[in-house]
Design a protein around this motif. Structure first.
Motif, PDB file in Angstrom:
ATOM      1  N   SER A  13      -4.980   7.468   8.944  1.00  0.00           N
ATOM      2  CA  SER A  13      -3.836   6.723   9.485  1.00  0.00           C
ATOM      3  C   SER A  13      -3.873   5.302   8.950  1.00  0.00           C
ATOM      4  O   SER A  13      -4.911   4.843   8.445  1.00  0.00           O
ATOM      5  N   PRO A  14      -2.758   4.560   9.066  1.00  0.00           N
ATOM      6  CA  PRO A  14      -2.771   3.142   8.673  1.00  0.00           C
ATOM      7  C   PRO A  14      -3.818   2.336   9.436  1.00  0.00           C
ATOM      8  O   PRO A  14      -4.438   1.439   8.873  1.00  0.00           O
ATOM      9  N   ALA A  15      -4.012   2.647  10.733  1.00  0.00           N
ATOM     10  CA  ALA A  15      -5.015   1.917  11.518  1.00  0.00           C
ATOM     11  C   ALA A  15      -6.415   2.179  10.982  1.00  0.00           C
ATOM     12  O   ALA A  15      -7.254   1.267  10.920  1.00  0.00           O
ATOM     13  N   ASP A  16      -6.698   3.427  10.604  1.00  0.00           N
ATOM     14  CA  ASP A  16      -8.007   3.746  10.036  1.00  0.00           C
ATOM     15  C   ASP A  16      -8.193   3.053   8.686  1.00  0.00           C
ATOM     16  O   ASP A  16      -9.286   2.581   8.363  1.00  0.00           O
ATOM     17  N   TRP A  17      -7.125   3.008   7.884  1.00  0.00           N
ATOM     18  CA  TRP A  17      -7.229   2.313   6.598  1.00  0.00           C
ATOM     19  C   TRP A  17      -7.498   0.835   6.825  1.00  0.00           C
ATOM     20  O   TRP A  17      -8.337   0.226   6.144  1.00  0.00           O
ATOM     21  N   PHE A  18      -6.804   0.246   7.799  1.00  0.00           N
ATOM     22  CA  PHE A  18      -6.994  -1.169   8.113  1.00  0.00           C
ATOM     23  C   PHE A  18      -8.450  -1.428   8.516  1.00  0.00           C
ATOM     24  O   PHE A  18      -9.076  -2.391   8.062  1.00  0.00           O
ATOM     25  N   GLY A  19      -8.990  -0.554   9.401  1.00  0.00           N
ATOM     26  CA  GLY A  19     -10.372  -0.718   9.831  1.00  0.00           C
ATOM     27  C   GLY A  19     -11.359  -0.621   8.687  1.00  0.00           C
ATOM     28  O   GLY A  19     -12.319  -1.406   8.601  1.00  0.00           O
ATOM     29  N   ALA A  20     -11.136   0.343   7.799  1.00  0.00           N
ATOM     30  CA  ALA A  20     -12.026   0.500   6.648  1.00  0.00           C
ATOM     31  C   ALA A  20     -11.953  -0.715   5.734  1.00  0.00           C
ATOM     32  O   ALA A  20     -12.967  -1.164   5.178  1.00  0.00           O
ATOM     33  N   GLU A  21     -10.749  -1.238   5.557  1.00  0.00           N
ATOM     34  CA  GLU A  21     -10.574  -2.422   4.711  1.00  0.00           C
ATOM     35  C   GLU A  21     -11.277  -3.640   5.328  1.00  0.00           C
ATOM     36  O   GLU A  21     -11.916  -4.431   4.622  1.00  0.00           O
ATOM     37  N   LEU A  22     -11.167  -3.766   6.660  1.00  0.00           N
ATOM     38  CA  LEU A  22     -11.858  -4.867   7.334  1.00  0.00           C
ATOM     39  C   LEU A  22     -13.366  -4.760   7.137  1.00  0.00           C
ATOM     40  O   LEU A  22     -14.034  -5.755   6.830  1.00  0.00           O
ATOM     41  N   ARG A  23     -13.911  -3.539   7.295  1.00  0.00           N
ATOM     42  CA  ARG A  23     -15.358  -3.379   7.105  1.00  0.00           C
ATOM     43  C   ARG A  23     -15.742  -3.694   5.657  1.00  0.00           C
ATOM     44  O   ARG A  23     -16.774  -4.332   5.404  1.00  0.00           O
ATOM     45  N   ARG A  77      -0.914  -8.521   5.579  1.00  0.00           N
ATOM     46  CA  ARG A  77       0.182  -7.704   5.040  1.00  0.00           C
ATOM     47  C   ARG A  77       0.114  -6.279   5.581  1.00  0.00           C
ATOM     48  O   ARG A  77       1.152  -5.657   5.854  1.00  0.00           O
ATOM     49  N   ALA A  78      -1.102  -5.752   5.766  1.00  0.00           N
ATOM     50  CA  ALA A  78      -1.248  -4.374   6.232  1.00  0.00           C
ATOM     51  C   ALA A  78      -1.007  -4.243   7.729  1.00  0.00           C
ATOM     52  O   ALA A  78      -0.656  -3.170   8.215  1.00  0.00           O
ATOM     53  N   GLN A  79      -1.166  -5.323   8.458  1.00  0.00           N
ATOM     54  CA  GLN A  79      -1.086  -5.237   9.918  1.00  0.00           C
ATOM     55  C   GLN A  79       0.294  -4.794  10.392  1.00  0.00           C
ATOM     56  O   GLN A  79       0.420  -4.065  11.380  1.00  0.00           O
ATOM     57  N   GLY A  80       1.344  -5.229   9.703  1.00  0.00           N
ATOM     58  CA  GLY A  80       2.691  -4.836  10.103  1.00  0.00           C
ATOM     59  C   GLY A  80       2.889  -3.331  10.088  1.00  0.00           C
ATOM     60  O   GLY A  80       3.533  -2.766  10.979  1.00  0.00           O
ATOM     61  N   LEU A  81       2.348  -2.667   9.078  1.00  0.00           N
ATOM     62  CA  LEU A  81       2.464  -1.204   9.000  1.00  0.00           C
ATOM     63  C   LEU A  81       1.710  -0.547  10.152  1.00  0.00           C
ATOM     64  O   LEU A  81       2.193   0.427  10.744  1.00  0.00           O
ATOM     65  N   VAL A  82       0.542  -1.063  10.486  1.00  0.00           N
ATOM     66  CA  VAL A  82      -0.234  -0.514  11.595  1.00  0.00           C
ATOM     67  C   VAL A  82       0.553  -0.612  12.891  1.00  0.00           C
ATOM     68  O   VAL A  82       0.651   0.344  13.657  1.00  0.00           O
ATOM     69  N   THR A  83       1.131  -1.782  13.143  1.00  0.00           N
ATOM     70  CA  THR A  83       1.890  -1.994  14.374  1.00  0.00           C
ATOM     71  C   THR A  83       3.090  -1.056  14.451  1.00  0.00           C
ATOM     72  O   THR A  83       3.352  -0.443  15.485  1.00  0.00           O
ATOM     73  N   ALA A  84       3.823  -0.945  13.355  1.00  0.00           N
ATOM     74  CA  ALA A  84       5.006  -0.085  13.351  1.00  0.00           C
ATOM     75  C   ALA A  84       4.626   1.369  13.623  1.00  0.00           C
ATOM     76  O   ALA A  84       5.300   2.067  14.388  1.00  0.00           O
ATOM     77  N   THR A  85       3.544   1.817  13.011  1.00  0.00           N
ATOM     78  CA  THR A  85       3.107   3.197  13.223  1.00  0.00           C
ATOM     79  C   THR A  85       2.667   3.419  14.664  1.00  0.00           C
ATOM     80  O   THR A  85       3.002   4.431  15.281  1.00  0.00           O
ATOM     81  N   ARG A  86       1.921   2.471  15.220  1.00  0.00           N
ATOM     82  CA  ARG A  86       1.427   2.619  16.581  1.00  0.00           C
ATOM     83  C   ARG A  86       2.573   2.644  17.581  1.00  0.00           C
ATOM     84  O   ARG A  86       2.539   3.360  18.577  1.00  0.00           O
ATOM     85  N   LYS A  87       3.637   1.863  17.335  1.00  0.00           N
ATOM     86  CA  LYS A  87       4.792   1.855  18.238  1.00  0.00           C
ATOM     87  C   LYS A  87       5.469   3.223  18.271  1.00  0.00           C
ATOM     88  O   LYS A  87       5.881   3.704  19.326  1.00  0.00           O
ATOM     89  N   VAL A  88       5.584   3.842  17.098  1.00  0.00           N
ATOM     90  CA  VAL A  88       6.205   5.162  17.044  1.00  0.00           C
ATOM     91  C   VAL A  88       5.358   6.160  17.823  1.00  0.00           C
ATOM     92  O   VAL A  88       5.858   6.949  18.622  1.00  0.00           O
ATOM     93  N   GLU A  89       4.024   6.124  17.609  1.00  0.00           N
ATOM     94  CA  GLU A  89       3.131   7.025  18.326  1.00  0.00           C
ATOM     95  C   GLU A  89       3.182   6.782  19.826  1.00  0.00           C
ATOM     96  O   GLU A  89       3.191   7.723  20.616  1.00  0.00           O
TER      97      GLU A  89
END
Length: 454
Positions: A13-23, A77-89
């Motif tokens: 998911s975008p959130a998982d990608w964001f977390g991996a990128e942060l690590r 830049r990636a955070q916006g995609l995470v937020t949008a996806t989480r709102k839909v879920e």
């Protein structure tokens, strides 16, 4: 041995990608989760949960992470995609939840506010969140997602945040730490809207009370007194609901100190005595803390006998053995803190000329010598009071030496209370007969106060 880090699945998911990128960026900069958390002013557990996609990163935090990790803006830049996806879920999940019973579909768990009128209980919080400058949150925080179910880890995060902010407050003062707490307050208040297992209900209220109490003292230290009153009032309601007598006592101690500082010692006495209700449930340090609050209130009214009696009761309580163990967050109230707090009451009597200064001098010296760097604000305030008392007694050389030590701490601390005490010291120094070194100390105080609010 430390556990190996959890394996991430960035493709999930975008959130998982964001977390991996942060690590990736954290490890590239050779930072631990704790080190990164300290640099961006959040808890270590929050960094860990973002990395494992268990918690969404706010836009503001993403920006701070980019800055600290020097990513070139990747995370923001990636955070916006995470937020949008989480709102839909979240929207899809909400369609399957019960809209009328306050239960999450399929869980059978009661609402957090079972047995409490939700609207009445949250009225205090709603007022504070709506009009308080501290909590008038900017748009990045408005999209904070309320959890679907309160978990033990959510409660632990609130407690960890309270501990982190309390540490910053003790070391740097409320003006520095206050701006960082707003988002955590919103998230903590949201817990009270979420369904919660009955076994976690008291702990949830207690954790929220602790965080709001810490934020209230930050506001008090920054002279945002209306904010502090609202935060303390809400914290007290949560502590009462949790049946947490330790937090209740601490909150009433803070309220008493604020009332005394705001020239309402009668109200301060009332708050201190409210805190002492069912004192057999309190530890020795907590009872001493509340008796000290009474002493400081009596001293402001010039009541010498009552002040000395309250100081004696505080000393007796502090020294008495008790079967009740203090909570971990009361560790700050050690011998140095007790000496400093009681000394402030005796200081008022000494300056008013109704009691000899020896007791106040001795206790202030004990406080200054006993406080570690973790309590730089308390050490600075006690040192300023000690210097002032020396100058009142015409012991100018000792006063200047003490003022010099206090100024070393004041440079690290942003506290309106410390600044006001420093202004009082400066005015007193200007009325003191000239001696070698006085001009240098006066100039240092002027520089320390430059840029602060009058």
């Amino acid at each position: 041995m430390p556990r190996p880090p959890k394996t991430l699945q960035p493709e999930r998911s975008p959130a998982d990608w964001f977390g991996a990128e942060l690590r990736y960026w954290r490890e590239k900069r050779e930072l631990t989760q704790r080190e990164l958390a300290q640099r961006v002013w959040v808890s270590m557990s929050l960094i860990g949960r973002i990395e494992t996609a268990d918690r969404e990163c706010s836009p503001d935090l993403a920006w701070r992470l980019d800055e600290v990790l020097d990513t070139g803006g990747v995370l923001a830049r990636a955070q916006g995609l995470v937020t949008a996806t989480r709102k839909v879920e979240s929207s899809e999940t909400d369609k399957t939840a019960s809209a009328s019973t306050g239960h999450v579909a399929g869980t059978g768990e009661p609402s957090m506010l079972e047995g409490v009128e939700r609207r009445d209980f949250l009225r205090t919080a709603t007022a504070g969140l709506a009009v308080s400058p501290l909590l008038a949150l900017s748009s990045p925080f408005q999209d904070t997602l309320c959890p679907h179910q309160v978990r033990a880890v959510d409660i632990a995060q609130v407690r960890e945040a309270a501990a982190v902010f309390s540490g910053w407050d003790h070391t740097y003062g409320g003006q520095v730490a206050r701006a960082a707490v707003a988002g955590q307050l919103r998230a903590a208040a949201d817990l009270l809207h979420a369904p919660c297992p009955h076994r976690l209900r008291g702990e949830a209220f207690s954790a929220v009370a602790q965080l709001f109490m810490v934020a209230g003292f930050m506001a008090f230290d920054a002279y945002a007194h209306d904010d502090a009153r609202r935060l303390f009032a809400f914290a007290a309601e949560c502590a009462e609901e949790a049946g947490d007598w330790h937090l209740r006592a601490k909150i009433y101690s803070h309220r008493a100190r604020q009332a005394v500082w705001c020239a309402d010692p009668d109200q301060g006495i009332t708050y201190a005595e409210l805190g002492l209700v069912r004192s057999e449930r309190l530890s020795a340090a907590e009872k001493a803390m509340l008796h000290t609050a009474r002493a400081r209130a009596y001293a402001k009214t010039g009541l010498r006998t009552e002040t000395l009696r309250a100081v004696g009761e505080a000393d007796a309580a502090f020294a008495a053995p008790t079967a009740v163990e203090p909570p971990s967050w009361m560790a700050y109230y050690d011998a140095a803190q007790h000496a400093g707090d009681t000394a402030h009451a005796l200081w008022d009597l000494a300056v008013a000329g109704v009691h000899p200064p020896d007791g106040a001098l001795r206790r202030l010296e004990e406080a200054v010598g006993g406080h570690t760097d973790a309590y730089a604000r308390s050490r600075a305030i006690s040192a300023i009071k000690l210097a002032s008392l020396h100058l009142h007694g015409r012991n100018v050389e000792e006063g200047l030496a003490t003022a010099t030590r206090a100024l070393d701490d004041v440079g690290r601390v942003r506290s309106r209370r410390a600044e006001d005490d420093l202004r009082e010291l400066h005015a007193l120094l200007n009325r003191t007969p000239e001696v070698d070194g006085a001009d240098a100390v006066s100039a240092r105080i002027t520089r320390a106060l430059e840029g602060t609010c009058p």
